[in-house]
Design a protein around this motif. Structure first.
Motif, PDB file in Angstrom:
ATOM      1  N   SER A   1      25.044  39.450  35.656  1.00  0.00           N
ATOM      2  CA  SER A   1      26.378  39.648  34.986  1.00  0.00           C
ATOM      3  C   SER A   1      25.960  39.404  33.370  1.00  0.00           C
ATOM      4  CB  SER A   1      27.405  38.709  35.430  1.00  0.00           C
ATOM      5  OG  SER A   1      28.562  38.624  35.255  1.00  0.00           O
ATOM      6  N   MET A   2      27.011  38.564  32.676  1.00  0.00           N
ATOM      7  CA  MET A   2      26.985  38.571  31.265  1.00  0.00           C
ATOM      8  C   MET A   2      27.591  37.102  31.219  1.00  0.00           C
ATOM      9  SD  MET A   2      29.949  40.520  29.426  1.00  0.00           S
ATOM     10  CE  MET A   2      29.840  39.212  28.060  1.00  0.00           C
ATOM     11  N   PHE A   3      27.187  36.472  29.944  1.00  0.00           N
ATOM     12  CA  PHE A   3      27.507  34.933  29.510  1.00  0.00           C
ATOM     13  C   PHE A   3      28.502  35.231  28.431  1.00  0.00           C
ATOM     14  CE2 PHE A   3      23.472  35.489  27.510  1.00  0.00           C
ATOM     15  CZ  PHE A   3      23.677  35.121  26.288  1.00  0.00           C
ATOM     16  N   LEU A   4      29.341  34.128  28.453  1.00  0.00           N
ATOM     17  CA  LEU A   4      30.080  34.058  27.231  1.00  0.00           C
ATOM     18  C   LEU A   4      29.983  32.511  26.835  1.00  0.00           C
ATOM     19  CD1 LEU A   4      33.485  35.558  28.271  1.00  0.00           C
ATOM     20  CD2 LEU A   4      32.242  36.128  26.102  1.00  0.00           C
ATOM     21  N   ALA A   5      30.133  31.941  25.575  1.00  0.00           N
ATOM     22  CA  ALA A   5      30.259  30.530  25.019  1.00  0.00           C
ATOM     23  C   ALA A   5      31.796  30.316  25.025  1.00  0.00           C
ATOM     24  CB  ALA A   5      29.835  30.562  23.777  1.00  0.00           C
ATOM     25  N   PRO A   6      32.030  29.125  25.484  1.00  0.00           N
ATOM     26  CA  PRO A   6      33.454  28.757  25.427  1.00  0.00           C
ATOM     27  C   PRO A   6      33.867  28.669  23.974  1.00  0.00           C
ATOM     28  CG  PRO A   6      32.349  27.294  26.839  1.00  0.00           C
ATOM     29  CD  PRO A   6      31.153  28.133  26.207  1.00  0.00           C
ATOM     30  N   PRO A   7      35.203  29.072  23.829  1.00  0.00           N
ATOM     31  CA  PRO A   7      35.612  29.238  22.524  1.00  0.00           C
ATOM     32  C   PRO A   7      35.399  27.855  21.463  1.00  0.00           C
ATOM     33  CG  PRO A   7      37.174  30.199  23.651  1.00  0.00           C
ATOM     34  CD  PRO A   7      36.192  29.599  24.459  1.00  0.00           C
ATOM     35  N   GLU A   8      35.443  26.738  22.217  1.00  0.00           N
ATOM     36  CA  GLU A   8      35.253  25.405  21.392  1.00  0.00           C
ATOM     37  C   GLU A   8      33.743  25.282  21.018  1.00  0.00           C
ATOM     38  OE1 GLU A   8      36.562  25.327  24.331  1.00  0.00           O
ATOM     39  OE2 GLU A   8      35.478  24.013  25.578  1.00  0.00           O
ATOM     40  N   VAL A   9      32.987  25.572  21.964  1.00  0.00           N
ATOM     41  CA  VAL A   9      31.551  25.493  21.720  1.00  0.00           C
ATOM     42  C   VAL A   9      31.206  26.622  20.729  1.00  0.00           C
ATOM     43  CG1 VAL A   9      29.246  25.783  22.578  1.00  0.00           C
ATOM     44  CG2 VAL A   9      30.928  24.658  24.009  1.00  0.00           C
ATOM     45  N   ASN A  10      31.609  27.871  20.749  1.00  0.00           N
ATOM     46  CA  ASN A  10      31.369  28.758  19.815  1.00  0.00           C
ATOM     47  C   ASN A  10      31.982  28.262  18.299  1.00  0.00           C
ATOM     48  OD1 ASN A  10      30.927  31.819  19.484  1.00  0.00           O
ATOM     49  ND2 ASN A  10      32.985  31.262  18.328  1.00  0.00           N
ATOM     50  N   ALA A  11      32.812  27.922  18.263  1.00  0.00           N
ATOM     51  CA  ALA A  11      33.711  27.259  16.843  1.00  0.00           C
ATOM     52  C   ALA A  11      32.505  26.144  16.476  1.00  0.00           C
ATOM     53  CB  ALA A  11      34.913  26.838  16.935  1.00  0.00           C
ATOM     54  N   GLU A  12      32.128  25.351  17.234  1.00  0.00           N
ATOM     55  CA  GLU A  12      31.192  24.122  16.656  1.00  0.00           C
ATOM     56  C   GLU A  12      29.844  24.519  16.259  1.00  0.00           C
ATOM     57  OE1 GLU A  12      28.364  21.546  16.431  1.00  0.00           O
ATOM     58  OE2 GLU A  12      28.196  22.480  18.526  1.00  0.00           O
ATOM     59  N   VAL A  13      29.364  25.652  17.095  1.00  0.00           N
ATOM     60  CA  VAL A  13      28.143  26.013  16.711  1.00  0.00           C
ATOM     61  C   VAL A  13      28.192  27.128  15.626  1.00  0.00           C
ATOM     62  CG1 VAL A  13      26.014  27.678  17.469  1.00  0.00           C
ATOM     63  CG2 VAL A  13      27.210  25.756  18.966  1.00  0.00           C
ATOM     64  N   GLN A  14      29.254  27.871  15.451  1.00  0.00           N
ATOM     65  CA  GLN A  14      29.361  29.063  14.203  1.00  0.00           C
ATOM     66  C   GLN A  14      29.759  28.024  13.005  1.00  0.00           C
ATOM     67  OE1 GLN A  14      31.091  32.449  15.452  1.00  0.00           O
ATOM     68  NE2 GLN A  14      32.615  32.343  13.665  1.00  0.00           N
ATOM     69  N   ALA A  15      30.271  26.873  12.956  1.00  0.00           N
ATOM     70  CA  ALA A  15      30.461  26.123  11.665  1.00  0.00           C
ATOM     71  C   ALA A  15      29.186  25.600  11.257  1.00  0.00           C
ATOM     72  CB  ALA A  15      31.072  25.035  12.133  1.00  0.00           C
ATOM     73  N   ARG A  16      28.083  25.690  11.959  1.00  0.00           N
ATOM     74  CA  ARG A  16      26.493  25.296  11.385  1.00  0.00           C
ATOM     75  C   ARG A  16      25.599  26.404  11.599  1.00  0.00           C
ATOM     76  NH1 ARG A  16      23.875  23.029  15.723  1.00  0.00           N
ATOM     77  NH2 ARG A  16      25.281  22.618  17.482  1.00  0.00           N
TER      78      ARG A  16
END
Ligand SMILES: O=C(O)CCC(=O)C(=O)O
Ligand SMILES: [Fe+2]
Length: 275
Positions: A166-181
């Motif tokens: 299948s495929m994977f997705l990052a949960p939006p809050e994890v995405n936001a945290e990682v994207q900020a750095r």
């Protein structure tokens, strides 16, 4: 609470079902829905199987799902991409493909995007043989790479998809945290980024008969399929016809599919001059 969700519960203009689905999509970054037209889904899968049978010069199978799951018995990694492109071209030649694909999720697309939609002109096909590392999509956001943040993806399994099939997705809050750095990851490999988010990733478990809608602004991708069956999926982007476009242009990549009377009138209206 995220700004995106602000006041959504109290919105008196959306129905209770619309609020529930919208919240789910925003909070999870995806929704899984039963397809709205199972006969349409079966027709798409049968068309794909017919192209495979044609290319492989084999007998039509009794069980389409079992045939696709076990395609690695007939197609090797070396010929996979040419085979995939032939099937992709074949199914996209059918004028009914896109309307049928849209009908699989019409209500959810109209709820989550709007009722004046633009749709990708070709529906992608992806095939992941067990153990094949040649056709992977490492972790990414489409919006980092020329897609508009207003797009979403309708992703369709043609066989049951689970775990690495299948495929994977990052949960939006994890995405936001990682994207900020994210700048910490400049010059490093996408594997470093994957390892950072791996413990949090959601692997989509989705049986045939369902469709996945996902937010391509959150990190997603796939890994080597280590299950015993081949993954077959389609994907296609949708957005509001009048929302901003990025590199994927209207007319080239996207086409409006459901323009309404007021927009048709407005788009062709010319103010009389000299009046
Ligand atoms: O099918 C996949 O595994 C990933 C698909 C993807 O990245 C996309 O449709 O944007
Ligand atoms: Fe993507």
């Amino acid at each position: 609470m995220s700004k995106i969700l602000q006041n959504i519960e109290a919105n008196a203009f959306l129905t209770a079902e619309e609020i529930t689905l919208s919240k789910q999509f925003i909070e999870q970054g995806y929704c899984i829905i039963p397809v709205e037209d199972l006969a349409g889904l079966d027709k798409i899968r049968a068309e794909i199987v017919a192209h495979c049978v044609d290319l492989l010069k084999c007998a039509p199978p009794d069980d389409a799902g079992a045939f696709l799951n076990s395609i690695a018995e007939r197609v090797g990694v070396a010929e996979l991409n040419d085979f995939r492109l032939s099937v992709f071209e074949g199914v996209n030649r059918q004028p009914w493909l896109r309307p049928t694909y849209f009908e699989l999720a019409r209500t959810a697309l109209q709820c989550l995007i709007g009722n004046e939609l633009a749709m990708q002109r070709r529906v992608n096909l992806s095939i992941q043989l067990p153990g094949d590392d040649s056709s992977l999509l490492p972790i990414h956001c489409d919006v980092w790479d020329g897609d508009s943040p207003f797009e979403m993806v309708l992703w369709l399994p043609l066989v049951d998809c689970f775990k690495t099939k299948s495929m994977f997705l990052a949960p939006p809050e994890v995405n936001a945290e990682v994207q900020a750095r994210l700048k910490e990851f400049r010059g490093r490999s996408t594997d470093d980024l994957f390892e950072e988010v791996e413990p949090h990733l959601i692997w989509i478990d989705i049986p045939y008969g369902n469709a996945l809608l996902f937010n391509q602004n959150v990190m997603h991708g796939n890994r080597i399929n280590v299950e015993s069956e081949t993954r077959w999926t389609m994907n296609c982007r949708f957005k509001g016809a009048f929302t901003p476009y990025a590199e994927k242009r209207l007319g080239e990549f996207f086409e409006p599919i459901t323009l309404r009377a007021a927009s048709r009138i407005g788009l062709s209206y010319e103010l009389p001059d000299g009046f």
